[in-house]
Design a protein around this motif. Structure first.
Motif, mmCIF file in Angstrom:
data_model
loop_
_atom_site.group_PDB
_atom_site.id
_atom_site.type_symbol
_atom_site.label_atom_id
_atom_site.label_comp_id
_atom_site.label_asym_id
_atom_site.label_seq_id
_atom_site.Cartn_x
_atom_site.Cartn_y
_atom_site.Cartn_z
ATOM 1 N N UNK A 25 8.029 -2.596 -10.974
ATOM 2 C CA UNK A 25 7.309 -3.873 -10.866
ATOM 3 C C UNK A 25 6.474 -3.905 -9.593
ATOM 4 N N UNK A 26 7.050 -3.400 -8.496
ATOM 5 C CA UNK A 26 6.336 -3.401 -7.218
ATOM 6 C C UNK A 26 5.147 -2.443 -7.248
ATOM 7 N N UNK A 59 0.825 -1.202 0.000
ATOM 8 C CA UNK A 59 0.000 0.000 0.000
ATOM 9 C C UNK A 59 0.864 1.259 0.000
ATOM 10 N N UNK A 60 2.163 1.064 0.173
ATOM 11 C CA UNK A 60 3.101 2.187 0.112
ATOM 12 C C UNK A 60 4.437 1.683 -0.410
ATOM 13 N N UNK A 113 1.033 1.925 -14.566
ATOM 14 C CA UNK A 113 -0.183 2.002 -13.755
ATOM 15 C C UNK A 113 -1.317 1.312 -14.510
ATOM 16 N N UNK A 114 -1.940 0.303 -13.902
ATOM 17 C CA UNK A 114 -2.963 -0.481 -14.608
ATOM 18 C C UNK A 114 -4.123 0.389 -15.090
ATOM 19 N N UNK A 115 -4.576 0.119 -16.285
ATOM 20 C CA UNK A 115 -5.715 0.852 -16.840
ATOM 21 C C UNK A 115 -6.961 0.569 -16.004
ATOM 22 N N UNK A 116 -7.699 1.613 -15.700
ATOM 23 C CA UNK A 116 -8.913 1.449 -14.915
ATOM 24 C C UNK A 116 -8.683 1.437 -13.417
ATOM 25 N N UNK A 117 -7.441 1.636 -12.982
ATOM 26 C CA UNK A 117 -7.164 1.651 -11.544
ATOM 27 C C UNK A 117 -7.911 2.802 -10.874
ATOM 28 N N UNK A 139 -0.663 -1.733 -7.325
ATOM 29 C CA UNK A 139 -1.851 -1.049 -7.831
ATOM 30 C C UNK A 139 -2.821 -2.018 -8.499
ATOM 31 N N UNK A 140 -2.315 -3.154 -8.946
ATOM 32 C CA UNK A 140 -3.201 -4.169 -9.519
ATOM 33 C C UNK A 140 -4.181 -4.701 -8.478
#
Length: 424
Positions: free
Chosen positions: A240-241, A167-168, A308-312, A246-247
């Motif tokens: 990667x982290x 989360x961080x 950053x994943x799309x739709x996040x 965020x996924x």
């Protein structure tokens, strides 16, 4: 006509042209043996640098990369000459002016920060790169320690929580001073108080080189336990982290990254077979895992936005501490018309230590934190709201006020002007 006085004048002029007040100019490689005997600062041209280093490959050598407009380079000229005089054959100091020739910076993987120092020695597994006049004391201590000088850093990386979403994500990108890593330790503790579990944080730091470790030894030693599970601050692993974390779509995700910052660089003139490795975007420097192409290593707005994943839908709070970090919002005064790749994304809150064209301050050996990092941790400590409810704009205003007062007190101008941007 008596030509003797004229001949003496010619001789004196020749001597002055190659040697002046503690430095000696080497115009050809044949001049090097004589220059080495003088125990002076050896000035070489960019074209002669590699050949000179090759001749001195079995010696400890410091190369100062300077420019004509670098005020700090001029300020340290005298102490650098005094240091060169103490070499007595145990080490040599070279100076090269790269005002108009950038190739040596690229070839030797130097950042565009001045003065920059490249240290090579048979004792070292790989060259050391340090920056700034404030590193001169640590460099001198290391050089004069002789056989007692450390050649490796005792800091140890942990396995971290690389397979867990976080989360961080907390990053100390540069190894030169301990205060970047100190901020990671402070922010991590404060986020735990705000409700994030310690195992829900992922931290990264750059292992200090032997000179930087010696310059901030006490603080680095105190940080060992706090950083014991942190991993090397490489771009690949950091990105990667962030992507994996965020996924999982947490309600709030925090990225705190503290390092030296770099402004976008103009494209240099290169030979046909040379690669342009200077970032066209603002960047936070990552010392770990540097390769032949530095722009493939540093953190930029584009590199972070791309993973950053799309739709996040997470509320993403990104804090960038470093010079020129306003560029993570925009390279202009109008982020709405010219936003960075990050500022185009939804649910973004971005705080930066400076404008895109300004330096931030406090990244010196012996200081606990940077000025911005200290202000950020102080205000976050005073904030009573849980993480998801923090009024980040109000937080930014308080931080900016503290930073401005601190900079005024020690007459640092132009002021850094911390920036804030938020998207719905």
């Amino acid at each position: 006509m008596n030509r003797q006085p004229f001949a003496i004048l010619v001789l004196l002029f020749s001597l002055l042209s190659i040697s002046c007040a503690g430095s000696v100019w080497v115009s050809s490689i044949e001049d090097l043996p004589l220059a080495m005997q003088d125990n002076k600062l050896i000035v070489v041209s960019p074209k002669l640098l590699d050949e000179t280093l090759n001749r001195l490959k079995d010696k400890t050598v410091v190369v100062e990369f300077a420019t004509s407009w670098c005020s700090i380079c001029k300020e340290i000229k005298r102490p650098l000459r005094k240091l060169a005089a103490k070499g007595q054959g145990s080490f040599y100091i070279l100076q090269v002016d790269v005002t108009h020739e950038f190739e040596p910076l690229i070839k030797h993987k130097m950042n565009w920060a001045y003065p920059g120092f490249l240290i090579v020695s048979p004792e070292l597994k790989e060259p050391i790169r340090i920056y700034g006049g404030n590193k001169l004391d640590a460099l001198q201590g290391w050089l004069l320690a002789g056989k007692e000088r450390p050649t490796v850093s005792p800091m140890i990386f942990g396995d971290g929580k690389g397979d867990l979403p976080a989360k961080a994500v907390l990053v100390a990108g540069s190894s030169e001073v301990a205060n970047f890593a100190q901020e990671v330790a402070f922010v991590r503790g404060l986020l735990v108080e705000k409700g994030i579990k310690a195992e829900e944080t992922s931290c990264f730091y750059a292992n200090p080189d032997p000179i930087s470790y010696q310059g901030d030894r006490k603080q680095f030693d105190e940080l060992k336990n706090f950083l014991s599970d942190c991993r090397p601050a490489t771009r690949e692993e950091i990105l990667r982290t962030i992507q994996k974390s965020l996924s999982a779509n947490p309600e709030t995700f925090v990225l705190y990254a503290s390092s030296h910052g770099q402004a976008p660089q103009e494209a240099p003139k290169l030979e046909k077979d040379e690669q342009d490795c200077l970032s066209r975007a603002p960047a936070l420097v990552l010392d770990s895992g540097r390769s032949e192409c530095d722009k493939m290593n540093d953190l930029t707005p584009e590199s972070i936005a791309s993973i950053i994943p799309e739709g996040n839908t997470s509320r993403k709070v990104f804090i960038f501490q470093g010079c020129f970090t306003g560029g993570f919002i925009s390279n202009t005064d109008d982020p709405k018309s010219d936003p960075s790749a990050l500022a185009k994304l939804p649910h973004m809150t971005i705080l930066t230590a400076s404008r895109s064209d300004r330096s931030s301050f406090g990244c010196d050996a012996g200081t606990l934190t940077t000025i911005y990092g200290g202000a950020f941790t102080h205000v976050l400590l005073e904030e009573k709201a849980p993480l998801a409810s923090i009024p980040w704009l109000d937080l930014h205003k308080d931080i900016a006020n503290i930073v401005d007062r601190a900079e005024q007190k020690i007459r640092l101008r132009p002021s850094s002007e911390p920036q804030f941007f938020q998207t719905p």
